[in-house]
Design a protein around this motif. Structure first.
Motif, PDB file in Angstrom:
ATOM      1  N   ASP A 151      21.295 -16.983   6.408  1.00  0.00           N
ATOM      2  CA  ASP A 151      21.207 -15.534   6.667  1.00  0.00           C
ATOM      3  C   ASP A 151      20.592 -14.823   5.469  1.00  0.00           C
ATOM      4  OD1 ASP A 151      22.339 -15.844   9.165  1.00  0.00           O
ATOM      5  OD2 ASP A 151      24.341 -15.140   8.563  1.00  0.00           O
ATOM      6  N   GLU A 152      21.034 -15.181   4.276  1.00  0.00           N
ATOM      7  CA  GLU A 152      20.497 -14.574   3.055  1.00  0.00           C
ATOM      8  C   GLU A 152      19.004 -14.885   2.923  1.00  0.00           C
ATOM      9  OE1 GLU A 152      21.343 -14.487  -1.780  1.00  0.00           O
ATOM     10  OE2 GLU A 152      22.632 -15.714  -0.491  1.00  0.00           O
ATOM     11  N   GLN A 153      18.624 -16.117   3.232  1.00  0.00           N
ATOM     12  CA  GLN A 153      17.218 -16.506   3.167  1.00  0.00           C
ATOM     13  C   GLN A 153      16.382 -15.658   4.139  1.00  0.00           C
ATOM     14  OE1 GLN A 153      16.127 -20.385   4.799  1.00  0.00           O
ATOM     15  NE2 GLN A 153      14.797 -20.716   3.025  1.00  0.00           N
ATOM     16  N   ARG A 154      16.911 -15.455   5.350  1.00  0.00           N
ATOM     17  CA  ARG A 154      16.218 -14.644   6.352  1.00  0.00           C
ATOM     18  C   ARG A 154      16.053 -13.206   5.851  1.00  0.00           C
ATOM     19  NH1 ARG A 154      18.340 -16.978  10.240  1.00  0.00           N
ATOM     20  NH2 ARG A 154      20.355 -15.946  10.198  1.00  0.00           N
ATOM     21  N   ASP A 155      17.111 -12.657   5.231  1.00  0.00           N
ATOM     22  CA  ASP A 155      17.046 -11.290   4.695  1.00  0.00           C
ATOM     23  C   ASP A 155      16.005 -11.177   3.585  1.00  0.00           C
ATOM     24  OD1 ASP A 155      19.070 -10.645   6.474  1.00  0.00           O
ATOM     25  OD2 ASP A 155      20.654 -10.616   4.944  1.00  0.00           O
ATOM     26  N   ILE A 156      15.972 -12.162   2.702  1.00  0.00           N
ATOM     27  CA  ILE A 156      15.005 -12.150   1.593  1.00  0.00           C
ATOM     28  C   ILE A 156      13.583 -12.200   2.133  1.00  0.00           C
ATOM     29  CG2 ILE A 156      14.090 -13.543  -0.325  1.00  0.00           C
ATOM     30  CD1 ILE A 156      17.055 -14.266  -0.963  1.00  0.00           C
ATOM     31  N   GLU A 157      13.347 -13.094   3.086  1.00  0.00           N
ATOM     32  CA  GLU A 157      11.997 -13.226   3.652  1.00  0.00           C
ATOM     33  C   GLU A 157      11.585 -11.948   4.385  1.00  0.00           C
ATOM     34  OE1 GLU A 157       9.900 -15.604   2.793  1.00  0.00           O
ATOM     35  OE2 GLU A 157      11.533 -16.490   1.634  1.00  0.00           O
ATOM     36  N   ALA A 158      12.519 -11.305   5.069  1.00  0.00           N
ATOM     37  CA  ALA A 158      12.224 -10.046   5.771  1.00  0.00           C
ATOM     38  C   ALA A 158      11.863  -8.956   4.761  1.00  0.00           C
ATOM     39  CB  ALA A 158      13.412  -9.620   6.625  1.00  0.00           C
ATOM     40  N   ARG A 159      12.603  -8.885   3.657  1.00  0.00           N
ATOM     41  CA  ARG A 159      12.324  -7.870   2.632  1.00  0.00           C
ATOM     42  C   ARG A 159      10.989  -8.140   1.956  1.00  0.00           C
ATOM     43  NH1 ARG A 159      12.089  -2.790   1.238  1.00  0.00           N
ATOM     44  NH2 ARG A 159      12.365  -2.463  -0.982  1.00  0.00           N
ATOM     45  N   ILE A 160      10.668  -9.401   1.700  1.00  0.00           N
ATOM     46  CA  ILE A 160       9.362  -9.749   1.114  1.00  0.00           C
ATOM     47  C   ILE A 160       8.246  -9.279   2.041  1.00  0.00           C
ATOM     48  CG2 ILE A 160       7.810 -11.701   0.616  1.00  0.00           C
ATOM     49  CD1 ILE A 160      10.303 -13.160  -0.549  1.00  0.00           C
ATOM     50  N   GLU A 161       8.394  -9.557   3.327  1.00  0.00           N
ATOM     51  CA  GLU A 161       7.384  -9.143   4.312  1.00  0.00           C
ATOM     52  C   GLU A 161       7.252  -7.618   4.343  1.00  0.00           C
ATOM     53  OE1 GLU A 161       6.722  -9.445   9.116  1.00  0.00           O
ATOM     54  OE2 GLU A 161       7.853 -11.043   8.143  1.00  0.00           O
ATOM     55  N   GLU A 162       8.397  -6.929   4.297  1.00  0.00           N
ATOM     56  CA  GLU A 162       8.389  -5.462   4.319  1.00  0.00           C
ATOM     57  C   GLU A 162       7.664  -4.895   3.092  1.00  0.00           C
ATOM     58  OE1 GLU A 162      11.641  -1.774   4.450  1.00  0.00           O
ATOM     59  OE2 GLU A 162      12.340  -3.823   4.138  1.00  0.00           O
ATOM     60  N   ILE A 163       7.972  -5.418   1.914  1.00  0.00           N
ATOM     61  CA  ILE A 163       7.329  -4.933   0.688  1.00  0.00           C
ATOM     62  C   ILE A 163       5.833  -5.226   0.713  1.00  0.00           C
ATOM     63  CG2 ILE A 163       7.177  -5.213  -1.826  1.00  0.00           C
ATOM     64  CD1 ILE A 163      10.206  -5.720  -1.828  1.00  0.00           C
ATOM     65  N   GLU A 164       5.469  -6.415   1.178  1.00  0.00           N
ATOM     66  CA  GLU A 164       4.047  -6.769   1.238  1.00  0.00           C
ATOM     67  C   GLU A 164       3.283  -5.832   2.168  1.00  0.00           C
ATOM     68  OE1 GLU A 164       4.228 -10.999   2.081  1.00  0.00           O
ATOM     69  OE2 GLU A 164       4.044 -11.465  -0.076  1.00  0.00           O
ATOM     70  N   LYS A 165       3.906  -5.432   3.286  1.00  0.00           N
ATOM     71  CA  LYS A 165       3.270  -4.473   4.205  1.00  0.00           C
ATOM     72  C   LYS A 165       3.097  -3.115   3.524  1.00  0.00           C
ATOM     73  CE  LYS A 165       4.559  -6.135   8.788  1.00  0.00           C
ATOM     74  NZ  LYS A 165       5.491  -5.971   9.901  1.00  0.00           N
ATOM     75  N   ILE A 166       4.148  -2.679   2.816  1.00  0.00           N
ATOM     76  CA  ILE A 166       4.081  -1.390   2.116  1.00  0.00           C
ATOM     77  C   ILE A 166       2.952  -1.418   1.086  1.00  0.00           C
ATOM     78  CG2 ILE A 166       5.274   0.129   0.466  1.00  0.00           C
ATOM     79  CD1 ILE A 166       7.911  -0.685   1.916  1.00  0.00           C
ATOM     80  N   LEU A 167       2.908  -2.481   0.288  1.00  0.00           N
ATOM     81  CA  LEU A 167       1.894  -2.583  -0.768  1.00  0.00           C
ATOM     82  C   LEU A 167       0.483  -2.713  -0.203  1.00  0.00           C
ATOM     83  CD1 LEU A 167       3.751  -4.862  -3.350  1.00  0.00           C
ATOM     84  CD2 LEU A 167       3.437  -2.377  -3.428  1.00  0.00           C
ATOM     85  N   LYS A 168       0.359  -3.393   0.939  1.00  0.00           N
ATOM     86  CA  LYS A 168      -0.955  -3.573   1.565  1.00  0.00           C
ATOM     87  C   LYS A 168      -1.566  -2.220   1.930  1.00  0.00           C
ATOM     88  CE  LYS A 168      -3.222  -5.789   5.455  1.00  0.00           C
ATOM     89  NZ  LYS A 168      -3.034  -6.105   6.853  1.00  0.00           N
ATOM     90  N   ASN A 169      -0.728  -1.301   2.377  1.00  0.00           N
ATOM     91  CA  ASN A 169      -1.203   0.021   2.791  1.00  0.00           C
ATOM     92  C   ASN A 169      -0.874   1.104   1.772  1.00  0.00           C
ATOM     93  OD1 ASN A 169      -2.304  -0.720   5.374  1.00  0.00           O
ATOM     94  ND2 ASN A 169      -0.204  -1.021   6.057  1.00  0.00           N
TER      95      ASN A 169
END
Length: 160
Positions: free
Chosen positions: A55-73
Protein backbone atom coordinates in the motif's frame (compact mmCIF):
# COMPACT_ATOMS: atom_id res chain seq x y z
CA UNK A 1 -4.05 17.30 -25.23
CA UNK A 2 -1.95 19.41 -22.88
CA UNK A 3 -3.16 19.91 -19.30
CA UNK A 4 -3.64 23.29 -17.69
CA UNK A 5 -0.52 25.17 -16.69
CA UNK A 6 0.43 24.85 -13.03
CA UNK A 7 1.63 28.21 -11.78
CA UNK A 8 4.44 27.81 -9.27
CA UNK A 9 6.70 30.19 -7.44
CA UNK A 10 10.38 29.34 -7.55
CA UNK A 11 10.19 28.18 -3.89
CA UNK A 12 7.24 25.94 -4.74
CA UNK A 13 9.10 24.45 -7.69
CA UNK A 14 12.15 23.68 -5.52
CA UNK A 15 9.97 22.10 -2.83
CA UNK A 16 8.29 19.79 -5.35
CA UNK A 17 11.63 18.86 -6.95
CA UNK A 18 13.06 18.01 -3.50
CA UNK A 19 10.01 15.91 -2.61
CA UNK A 20 10.24 14.06 -5.94
CA UNK A 21 13.94 13.36 -5.39
CA UNK A 22 13.26 12.09 -1.85
CA UNK A 23 10.44 9.82 -3.04
CA UNK A 24 12.49 8.36 -5.89
CA UNK A 25 15.84 7.99 -4.11
CA UNK A 26 15.01 7.41 -0.43
CA UNK A 27 11.40 6.30 0.01
CA UNK A 28 11.38 3.81 -2.89
CA UNK A 29 14.40 2.02 -1.38
CA UNK A 30 12.86 2.02 2.09
CA UNK A 31 9.60 0.48 0.90
CA UNK A 32 11.41 -2.05 -1.31
CA UNK A 33 13.33 -3.17 1.78
CA UNK A 34 10.08 -3.48 3.78
CA UNK A 35 8.56 -5.61 1.00
CA UNK A 36 11.66 -7.81 0.88
CA UNK A 37 11.60 -8.34 4.65
CA UNK A 38 7.87 -9.10 4.62
CA UNK A 39 8.33 -11.64 1.79
CA UNK A 40 10.99 -13.42 3.81
CA UNK A 41 8.40 -14.08 6.53
CA UNK A 42 6.68 -16.60 4.30
CA UNK A 43 2.95 -16.84 3.47
CA UNK A 44 1.94 -13.54 1.80
CA UNK A 45 -1.81 -14.19 1.98
CA UNK A 46 -1.95 -13.39 5.70
CA UNK A 47 1.01 -11.02 5.94
CA UNK A 48 -0.12 -7.58 7.20
CA UNK A 49 3.40 -6.12 6.90
CA UNK A 50 3.54 -7.12 3.24
CA UNK A 51 0.10 -5.60 2.54
CA UNK A 52 1.03 -2.38 4.34
CA UNK A 53 4.33 -2.12 2.44
CA UNK A 54 2.57 -2.70 -0.90
CA UNK A 55 0.00 0.00 0.00
CA UNK A 56 2.82 2.39 0.89
CA UNK A 57 4.58 1.57 -2.38
CA UNK A 58 1.36 2.31 -4.31
CA UNK A 59 1.00 5.66 -2.48
CA UNK A 60 4.60 6.63 -3.23
CA UNK A 61 4.26 5.77 -6.92
CA UNK A 62 0.98 7.72 -7.14
CA UNK A 63 2.61 10.79 -5.54
CA UNK A 64 5.62 10.53 -7.88
CA UNK A 65 3.25 10.43 -10.86
CA UNK A 66 1.29 13.40 -9.49
CA UNK A 67 4.42 15.52 -8.96
CA UNK A 68 5.77 14.62 -12.40
CA UNK A 69 2.47 15.76 -13.98
CA UNK A 70 2.60 19.04 -12.03
CA UNK A 71 6.22 19.68 -13.04
CA UNK A 72 5.56 18.74 -16.68
CA UNK A 73 2.98 21.53 -16.94
CA UNK A 74 4.71 23.93 -14.55
CA UNK A 75 5.02 27.59 -15.34
CA UNK A 76 7.35 29.30 -12.89
CA UNK A 77 6.51 32.84 -11.85
CA UNK A 78 9.69 34.90 -11.82
CA UNK A 79 9.16 36.95 -8.68
CA UNK A 80 11.75 39.59 -9.66
CA UNK A 81 9.66 40.44 -12.73
CA UNK A 82 6.34 40.83 -10.92
CA UNK A 83 4.60 44.14 -11.52
CA UNK A 84 3.94 45.48 -8.02
CA UNK A 85 1.32 47.93 -9.27
CA UNK A 86 -1.28 45.18 -9.20
CA UNK A 87 -1.75 41.82 -7.49
CA UNK A 88 -0.57 38.70 -9.30
CA UNK A 89 0.73 35.22 -8.51
CA UNK A 90 3.93 35.52 -6.48
CA UNK A 91 2.85 38.61 -4.54
CA UNK A 92 2.49 39.06 -0.82
CA UNK A 93 -0.57 41.19 -0.17
CA UNK A 94 -1.72 43.03 2.92
CA UNK A 95 -5.45 43.67 3.02
CA UNK A 96 -7.96 45.05 5.48
CA UNK A 97 -10.91 42.74 6.14
CA UNK A 98 -13.96 44.96 6.75
CA UNK A 99 -16.09 42.23 8.36
CA UNK A 100 -13.57 41.41 11.09
CA UNK A 101 -11.93 44.86 11.12
CA UNK A 102 -8.45 43.39 10.92
CA UNK A 103 -5.47 43.46 8.59
CA UNK A 104 -4.40 40.20 7.00
CA UNK A 105 -1.54 39.04 4.81
CA UNK A 106 -1.84 36.59 1.96
CA UNK A 107 0.70 35.12 -0.39
CA UNK A 108 -0.86 34.55 -3.80
CA UNK A 109 0.38 31.23 -5.20
CA UNK A 110 -0.63 28.65 -7.78
CA UNK A 111 -3.20 26.05 -6.73
CA UNK A 112 -0.59 23.33 -6.15
CA UNK A 113 1.16 25.45 -3.49
CA UNK A 114 -1.92 26.72 -1.66
CA UNK A 115 -1.92 26.24 2.11
CA UNK A 116 -4.31 28.41 4.10
CA UNK A 117 -2.55 27.61 7.39
CA UNK A 118 0.59 29.26 6.00
CA UNK A 119 -1.34 32.20 4.52
CA UNK A 120 -0.82 30.92 0.96
CA UNK A 121 -3.98 31.25 -1.09
CA UNK A 122 -4.52 30.00 -4.60
CA UNK A 123 -5.02 32.32 -7.53
CA UNK A 124 -8.03 30.06 -8.29
CA UNK A 125 -9.69 30.42 -4.87
CA UNK A 126 -12.57 32.91 -4.55
CA UNK A 127 -10.43 35.41 -2.58
CA UNK A 128 -7.38 34.85 -4.79
CA UNK A 129 -9.41 35.30 -7.99
CA UNK A 130 -10.95 38.51 -6.68
CA UNK A 131 -7.60 39.95 -5.59
CA UNK A 132 -5.76 39.22 -8.86
CA UNK A 133 -5.35 42.47 -10.77
CA UNK A 134 -6.38 44.72 -7.86
CA UNK A 135 -4.21 47.73 -7.00
CA UNK A 136 -3.20 49.31 -3.71
CA UNK A 137 -6.12 51.28 -2.28
CA UNK A 138 -8.79 49.35 -4.16
CA UNK A 139 -11.68 47.67 -2.38
CA UNK A 140 -12.36 44.13 -3.56
CA UNK A 141 -15.60 42.27 -2.99
CA UNK A 142 -15.62 38.48 -2.83
CA UNK A 143 -18.90 36.60 -3.13
CA UNK A 144 -18.86 33.68 -0.73
CA UNK A 145 -21.57 31.12 0.09
CA UNK A 146 -22.31 32.99 3.33
CA UNK A 147 -22.28 36.51 1.87
CA UNK A 148 -19.97 39.15 0.45
CA UNK A 149 -16.54 39.80 1.97
CA UNK A 150 -14.89 43.18 1.45
CA UNK A 151 -11.14 43.71 1.48
CA UNK A 152 -9.15 46.88 0.97
CA UNK A 153 -5.73 46.33 -0.60
CA UNK A 154 -3.20 48.03 1.68
CA UNK A 155 0.12 46.85 0.26
CA UNK A 156 1.56 44.69 -2.51
CA UNK A 157 5.11 43.35 -2.35
CA UNK A 158 7.25 40.50 -3.61
CA UNK A 159 6.75 37.18 -1.85
CA UNK A 160 10.22 36.82 -0.37
Amino acid sequence: MEGKKNLLTYAGLKKLEEELHDLKVVRRKEVAQKIKEAREQGDLSENAEYDAAKDEQRDIEARIEEIEKILKNAEVVVEDEIDLDKISVGCKVKVHDYEYEEDMEFKIVGSTEANSLQGKISNESPVGKALIGAKTGEIVEVTMPFGVMKYKVLNIERNI
